[in-house]
Motif scaffolding. Structure first.
Motif, PDB file in Angstrom:
ATOM      1  N   TYR A  41       0.831  -1.209   0.000  1.00 40.04           N
ATOM      2  CA  TYR A  41       0.000   0.000   0.000  1.00 40.04           C
ATOM      3  C   TYR A  41       0.864   1.257   0.000  1.00 40.04           C
ATOM      4  O   TYR A  41       0.601   2.200  -0.767  1.00 40.04           O
ATOM      5  CB  TYR A  41      -0.914  -0.002   1.222  1.00 40.04           C
ATOM      6  N   ASN A  42       1.890   1.286   0.838  1.00 44.86           N
ATOM      7  CA  ASN A  42       2.747   2.475   0.917  1.00 44.86           C
ATOM      8  C   ASN A  42       3.544   2.680  -0.369  1.00 44.86           C
ATOM      9  O   ASN A  42       3.750   3.825  -0.789  1.00 44.86           O
ATOM     10  CB  ASN A  42       3.674   2.373   2.121  1.00 44.86           C
ATOM     11  N   GLN A  43       3.984   1.588  -1.003  1.00 41.08           N
ATOM     12  CA  GLN A  43       4.668   1.729  -2.293  1.00 41.08           C
ATOM     13  C   GLN A  43       3.717   2.283  -3.339  1.00 41.08           C
ATOM     14  O   GLN A  43       4.088   3.139  -4.152  1.00 41.08           O
ATOM     15  CB  GLN A  43       5.208   0.372  -2.750  1.00 41.08           C
ATOM     16  N   TRP A  44       2.485   1.799  -3.328  1.00 41.76           N
ATOM     17  CA  TRP A  44       1.475   2.277  -4.275  1.00 41.76           C
ATOM     18  C   TRP A  44       1.172   3.757  -4.033  1.00 41.76           C
ATOM     19  O   TRP A  44       1.147   4.560  -4.975  1.00 41.76           O
ATOM     20  CB  TRP A  44       0.220   1.425  -4.111  1.00 41.76           C
ATOM     21  N   ARG A  45       0.965   4.134  -2.774  1.00 43.30           N
ATOM     22  CA  ARG A  45       0.680   5.531  -2.459  1.00 43.30           C
ATOM     23  C   ARG A  45       1.862   6.417  -2.799  1.00 43.30           C
ATOM     24  O   ARG A  45       1.696   7.542  -3.289  1.00 43.30           O
ATOM     25  CB  ARG A  45       0.345   5.674  -0.972  1.00 43.30           C
ATOM     26  N   GLY A 351       0.067  -2.917  15.301  1.00 45.14           N
ATOM     27  CA  GLY A 351       1.049  -1.972  15.834  1.00 45.14           C
ATOM     28  C   GLY A 351       2.471  -2.406  15.551  1.00 45.14           C
ATOM     29  O   GLY A 351       3.314  -1.600  15.130  1.00 45.14           O
ATOM     30  N   LEU A 352       2.755  -3.701  15.767  1.00 46.45           N
ATOM     31  CA  LEU A 352       4.106  -4.196  15.508  1.00 46.45           C
ATOM     32  C   LEU A 352       4.459  -4.083  14.027  1.00 46.45           C
ATOM     33  O   LEU A 352       5.578  -3.711  13.666  1.00 46.45           O
ATOM     34  CB  LEU A 352       4.220  -5.649  15.972  1.00 46.45           C
ATOM     35  N   GLY A 353       3.498  -4.412  13.168  1.00 43.99           N
ATOM     36  CA  GLY A 353       3.744  -4.319  11.732  1.00 43.99           C
ATOM     37  C   GLY A 353       4.007  -2.899  11.285  1.00 43.99           C
ATOM     38  O   GLY A 353       4.886  -2.648  10.447  1.00 43.99           O
ATOM     39  N   HIS A 354       3.240  -1.953  11.850  1.00 45.82           N
ATOM     40  CA  HIS A 354       3.451  -0.554  11.473  1.00 45.82           C
ATOM     41  C   HIS A 354       4.821  -0.069  11.946  1.00 45.82           C
ATOM     42  O   HIS A 354       5.504   0.671  11.221  1.00 45.82           O
ATOM     43  CB  HIS A 354       2.341   0.317  12.062  1.00 45.82           C
ATOM     44  N   LEU A 355       5.227  -0.476  13.131  1.00 50.68           N
ATOM     45  CA  LEU A 355       6.565  -0.123  13.617  1.00 50.68           C
ATOM     46  C   LEU A 355       7.641  -0.732  12.720  1.00 50.68           C
ATOM     47  O   LEU A 355       8.654  -0.088  12.422  1.00 50.68           O
ATOM     48  CB  LEU A 355       6.744  -0.591  15.060  1.00 50.68           C
ATOM     49  N   PHE A 356       7.418  -1.969  12.298  1.00 46.57           N
ATOM     50  CA  PHE A 356       8.401  -2.636  11.436  1.00 46.57           C
ATOM     51  C   PHE A 356       8.498  -1.927  10.084  1.00 46.57           C
ATOM     52  O   PHE A 356       9.595  -1.725   9.556  1.00 46.57           O
ATOM     53  CB  PHE A 356       8.001  -4.100  11.254  1.00 46.57           C
ATOM     54  N   ILE A 357       7.350  -1.553   9.514  1.00 44.55           N
ATOM     55  CA  ILE A 357       7.343  -0.831   8.234  1.00 44.55           C
ATOM     56  C   ILE A 357       8.059   0.511   8.381  1.00 44.55           C
ATOM     57  O   ILE A 357       8.848   0.921   7.517  1.00 44.55           O
ATOM     58  CB  ILE A 357       5.892  -0.618   7.751  1.00 44.55           C
ATOM     59  N   SER A 358       7.793   1.214   9.480  1.00 43.31           N
ATOM     60  CA  SER A 358       8.454   2.507   9.713  1.00 43.31           C
ATOM     61  C   SER A 358       9.962   2.321   9.821  1.00 43.31           C
ATOM     62  O   SER A 358      10.736   3.130   9.285  1.00 43.31           O
ATOM     63  CB  SER A 358       7.901   3.153  10.991  1.00 43.31           C
ATOM     64  N   PHE A 359      10.378   1.266  10.503  1.00 39.40           N
ATOM     65  CA  PHE A 359      11.815   0.984  10.621  1.00 39.40           C
ATOM     66  C   PHE A 359      12.415   0.685   9.252  1.00 39.40           C
ATOM     67  O   PHE A 359      13.501   1.182   8.918  1.00 39.40           O
ATOM     68  CB  PHE A 359      12.030  -0.196  11.566  1.00 39.40           C
ATOM     69  N   TRP A 382      -6.767   2.264   7.404  1.00 41.66           N
ATOM     70  CA  TRP A 382      -7.708   1.362   8.061  1.00 41.66           C
ATOM     71  C   TRP A 382      -8.182   0.292   7.093  1.00 41.66           C
ATOM     72  O   TRP A 382      -8.452  -0.847   7.488  1.00 41.66           O
ATOM     73  CB  TRP A 382      -8.891   2.146   8.618  1.00 41.66           C
ATOM     74  N   GLY A 383      -8.294   0.639   5.824  1.00 42.90           N
ATOM     75  CA  GLY A 383      -8.698  -0.365   4.841  1.00 42.90           C
ATOM     76  C   GLY A 383      -7.686  -1.494   4.745  1.00 42.90           C
ATOM     77  O   GLY A 383      -8.056  -2.678   4.711  1.00 42.90           O
ATOM     78  N   ILE A 384      -6.411  -1.130   4.706  1.00 44.48           N
ATOM     79  CA  ILE A 384      -5.358  -2.144   4.651  1.00 44.48           C
ATOM     80  C   ILE A 384      -5.315  -2.923   5.957  1.00 44.48           C
ATOM     81  O   ILE A 384      -5.088  -4.141   5.970  1.00 44.48           O
ATOM     82  CB  ILE A 384      -4.005  -1.488   4.354  1.00 44.48           C
ATOM     83  N   ALA A 385      -5.520  -2.228   7.082  1.00 46.00           N
ATOM     84  CA  ALA A 385      -5.526  -2.914   8.379  1.00 46.00           C
ATOM     85  C   ALA A 385      -6.650  -3.950   8.439  1.00 46.00           C
ATOM     86  O   ALA A 385      -6.440  -5.083   8.888  1.00 46.00           O
ATOM     87  CB  ALA A 385      -5.684  -1.891   9.505  1.00 46.00           C
TER      88      ALA A 385
END
Length: 884
Positions: A41-45, A351-359, A382-385
């Motif tokens: 999702y972040n790559q697409w955005r 939460g852990l996944g978002h922290l990992f993506i941010s890292f 939220w859609g991706i979540a």
């Protein structure tokens, strides 16, 4: 049912080890699934944000000479959500102390400034907010330091004219005059990141347009945003027909009719007129396959943990069957355990996944550094979540359903007596050779594997999938790098400079470039595209038999049929005299006659690309001739290459010789073309008769340099300094193979870091499951080991038995993963046309081996720890304890 629910809660409480093991597996699995979904999702955005930042948020363009009435029709179209408008260019005369005489000013409305990309190019100041406020090219302030932001100037407004011809924003023409018709007061409010080439005598600038001020005769450019983006390819042609926009000879609408294909492709919207191309969806397919394989791997991982738990509960569940519980209630009991065990890990994984993506993105940004001209913003959707939660929950339910269906299918007697129907550990006749040479321990290890193959199989397959996913990441990154390197190496010259000029190249500049140390080969050339009409009788027989020019798609190639003849493109290439002479002599041709400007003579060839749509630059060099050309043949050429050009200039070339291939100047057209090679003197003699605008473009010059890799950067820097001394910075464009390679290496290291992070997470998940699987299996087999110890097996024999089992478990995933990875390599290498040798030579053997060794080491470690635990266990406790 309430009894079963209470039993479920009590079972989870009592079997803490199994419950925690399953929860840990669910947490790791759902964390990675969310990470993959969020990463995609972040790559697409990010891609969408870059497209909108650079080009603006629009779907279609209608430009050139639309009028006020046309704008009203577009605005009232029910499919159009919003329009952005640019007005016509105006010529503003600068004072005599300015380095260039004009400002070329166009105005844009409020919607345009809000939605299009120009606002992001403001280096200083702000966008215009009312009429009279303007932003000006940064070149204006660099070359005219007497002006500052905030100044207000009252300047003459009018037209550049040469006789009755309005020159607009064209090149400077001798004898042109400025005809003033008014004055305009401008306030400099911003500096925009736009360079102004010296081929035009004015600085680019933009102002603010009030729609109410648009005059009926003003030429407008209109950009559209649709209510439904997918309607763009249907509605745009309808609007063009309504406005009366004509089509050109290739069937394309004129008047700057175009789509924002870069943005549309991110939303999966493609031109329906184009043939279906599966490559348009390859990223989505690969990404979906990656998530599917990951989910399946986690099904196996989590399923094995549920299976161990289900086996331990089989006797109790069998007792429930004897008192009236249905198979459906038994299945629901196991599924209920899955839902309860997933209720905490899945939300926590977000939460852990978002922290990992941010890292990961932070690491990527740190390594990429200045290569990232557009920042990466990690976004939570939220859609991706919800999608990740649903995928994770489906994975858990499927994992629980498999053992639940098996337990529910057992009869009460089977469930109470022997739920797995396992063999007892005893030596068989058909033990493998390794088992035979390792003695009784090896035979028992082989029998144990057969007896517990269900638990072993799930662990092995899970580890194999994780290993395949990790190694696939590294393989795909390497193949991508090899494709880039192959395409870079396809060119003969490693340094290429494009000089935007309106006159002949200064010989002094070339002589200074020639003195740079480290240059092995060098040349320069200019090129001009013209057209040639040919008849079917001029086609080669082999080409004519395959359909000839009549079979060529005019929408893909520049071939137009008129009255039985075909207009094709021709390229006149003017070569630096020294290079031209040497090239002619290598072919046994006397170069002297080609300098006769009275009757132009050229070396000629016809070129048809053998692979016009391939992304392999090596294949781009392959061609075949398609026309009959002969020495002494005279060919009539036209300056006019399309119907919109206002030119009737014709000239001719005599074919001095038919050549087998073009000069070595890295020129590989992907269209049907006739190539004429002449010395630069002859080229200039032809170009000076073209229309002024096209003649000026003919002087664009390309410098080609070949150096060793060690000298590339130094020579590139020196060439840049020399060219920018004689020309403006904006007129010089320089490409260096070594600079490009270094940029790609930096980007590769950044992407490699991301892959290492994902690989580490995948490896950790697989390894943790292997450890959990082994230790869980050991708990379940306590009675078996107690029986062996009671029969006289000592501690050393038990340890040997477990280590032999561990060896089999450790090497099995590696042996299974190797053929799968090899098959994937074969497919990717065939698709990308990369040979095995360079791939194998650069294969990251160290990284791949480290993952394989980690798998082997952890399996051995798990069995070693289990062997110590088994030895400490008392026989009585092992026989009595039924919990796991």
């Amino acid at each position: 049912m309430m009894v079963l629910f209470r039993y479920t809660l009590e079972t989870l409480r009592r079997n803490k080890y199994t419950s925690l093991s399953i929860m840990a597996a669910i947490l790791l699995a759902s964390t990675l699934l969310y990470t993959l979904c969020s990463y995609g999702y972040n790559q697409w955005r990010w891609g969408i944000e870059i497209a909108e930042y650079n080009g603006g948020s629009w779907h279609g363009e209608l430009g050139g000479n639309l009028k006020q009435k046309d704008l009203e029709l577009v605005d009232h179209n029910i499919h159009v959500k919003e329009t952005m408008v640019k007005g016509p260019f105006r010529s503003i005369k600068l004072p005599a102390d300015a380095s260039i005489p004009y400002l070329f000013l166009l105005d844009a409305d409020k919607n345009y400034w809000e939605e299009m990309g120009e606002k992001n190019g403001i280096l200083e100041g702000r966008v215009p907010q009312k009429p009279g406020e303007v932003v000006v090219s940064k070149t204006f302030f660099e070359k005219n330091p007497q002006y500052r932001l905030g100044e207000t100037l009252t300047l003459p407004k009018g037209k550049r004219q040469l006789g009755d011809e309005n020159l607009g924003t064209g090149i400077y023409r001798d004898g042109e005059a400025f005809v003033q018709n008014d004055e305009e007061t401008l306030t400099l409010v911003g500096k925009i990141d736009v360079t102004t080439p010296t081929t035009v005598p004015g600085y680019y600038s933009m102002g603010y347009l009030e729609r109410s001020a648009i005059l009926p005769e003003d030429d407008l450019v209109v950009y559209l945003k649709m209510n439904q983006m997918r309607d763009i390819y249907k509605v745009m042609p309808e609007i063009a027909e309504t406005l009366g926009i004509e089509k050109d000879e290739y069937g394309q609408y004129k008047n700057n009719f175009r789509y924002n294909t870069v943005l549309l492709r991110y939303f999966g919207i493609f031109d329906p007129q184009e043939p279906f191309n599966p490559l348009n969806y390859i990223n989505v397919i690969i990404y979906g396959l990656l998530i599917f394989l990951s989910a399946m791997a986690f099904v196996l991982i989590i399923q094995s943990a549920f299976a161990l738990s289900a086996v331990s509960q089989a006797r109790q569940l069998g007792m429930f069957r004897t008192v009236g519980a249905t198979p459906g209630q038994i299945r629901l009991t196991i599924l209920m355990q899955g839902v309860l065990l997933a209720s905490i890990p899945i939300p926590l994984s977000l939460g852990l996944g978002h922290l990992f993506i941010s890292f990961m993105y932070g690491l990527y940004t740190d390594i990429a550094g200045d290569l990232l001209y557009f920042p990466i913003t990690v976004r939570f959707s939220w859609g991706i979540a919800v999608l990740a939660v649903l995928v994770s929950l489906a994975t858990v339910l499927l994992s629980a359903f498999l053992p639940a269906r098996w337990i529910a299918g057992l009869s009460p007697l089977e469930a109470i007596r022997d739920p797995e129907g396992k063999q007892r550990i005893k030596a068989g006749r058909h033990c493998c050779f390794f088992s035979q040479i390792s003695g009784i321990c090896g035979q028992l290890a082989f029998a144990s594997y057969r007896a517990n193959r269900r638990a072993f199989r799930s662990g092995i397959i899970a580890m194999t999938l994780c290993l395949v996913l990790v190694l696939s990441f590294f393989s795909q990154l390497l193949i991508s790098d090899l494709v880039s390197e192959r395409n870079r190496q396809a060119n003969h010259y490693n340094i290429r400079a494009r000089l935007q000029m309106t006159e002949e190249l200064d010989p002094a500049l070339w002589e200074e470039v020639k003195t740079i140390p480290g240059i092995v080969e060098m040349a320069y050339y200019s090129a001009k595209r013209v057209s040639l009409w040919v008849s079917p009788s001029q086609e080669l027989d082999a080409f004519s038999e395959k359909g000839g020019l009549a079979s060529i798609d005019g929408g893909q190639f520049s071939v137009v049929e008129r009255n039985g003849k075909y207009r094709i493109q021709a390229e006149i290439i003017g070569l630096e005299p020294e290079y031209f002479d040497a090239w002619c002599r290598r072919q046994g041709i006397d170069p002297v006659p080609y300098y006769n400007t009275g009757q132009h003579r050229a070396l000629a060839m016809s070129w048809a690309p053998a692979h016009p749509f391939s992304n392999n630059n090596e294949k781009a060099k392959e061609f075949f001739p398609f026309l009959k050309l002969s020495q002494g043949q005279r060919l009539e050429l036209e300056e006019k290459t399309d119907d919109s050009m206002d030119s009737d200039y014709t000239f001719s070339f005599d074919v001095g010789a038919v050549i087998d291939g073009p000069p070595q100047i890295d020129y590989n057209p992907r269209d049907y073309r006739v190539i004429f090679c002449v010395p630069m003197e002859t080229y200039y003699a032809v170009a000076e008769h073209f229309q002024p605008e096209y003649a000026a473009a003919s002087y664009r010059t390309y410098l080609l340099l070949k150096t060793s890799g060690a000298d590339d950067l130094a020579v590139t820097q020196r060439v840049r300094e020399i060219c920018e001394t004689d020309l403006s910075t904006e007129d010089v464009s320089l490409y260096s193979l070594e600079e490009d390679r270094l940029s790609n290496e930096t980007g590769g290291r950044a992407m490699g870091a991301v892959i290492n992070c994902i690989g580490a997470l995948l490896g950790f998940i697989g390894i943790s499951h292997a450890f959990s699987s082994v230790t869980g299996s050991m708990h379940q087999r306590r009675k078996e080991f107690a029986m062996l110890r009671s029969a006289g097996m000592d501690s050393a024999a038990v340890r040997k038995l477990l280590l032999i089992e561990g060896l089999r478990m450790a090497i099995a995933p590696v042996l299974l993963a190797i053929p799968i990875i090899a098959a994937m390599w074969a497919f990717l290498l065939k698709t990308t046309e990369i040979s095995w040798k360079p791939f194998l030579l650069q294969l990251p053997v160290g990284k791949m081996s480290s993952y394989m060794l980690a798998v082997t080491a952890v399996m051995w470690l798990a069995y070693w720890i289990s062997s110590r635990w088994i030895q400490k266990d008392t026989i009585i406790d092992a026989v009595r304890d039924e919990t796991i």
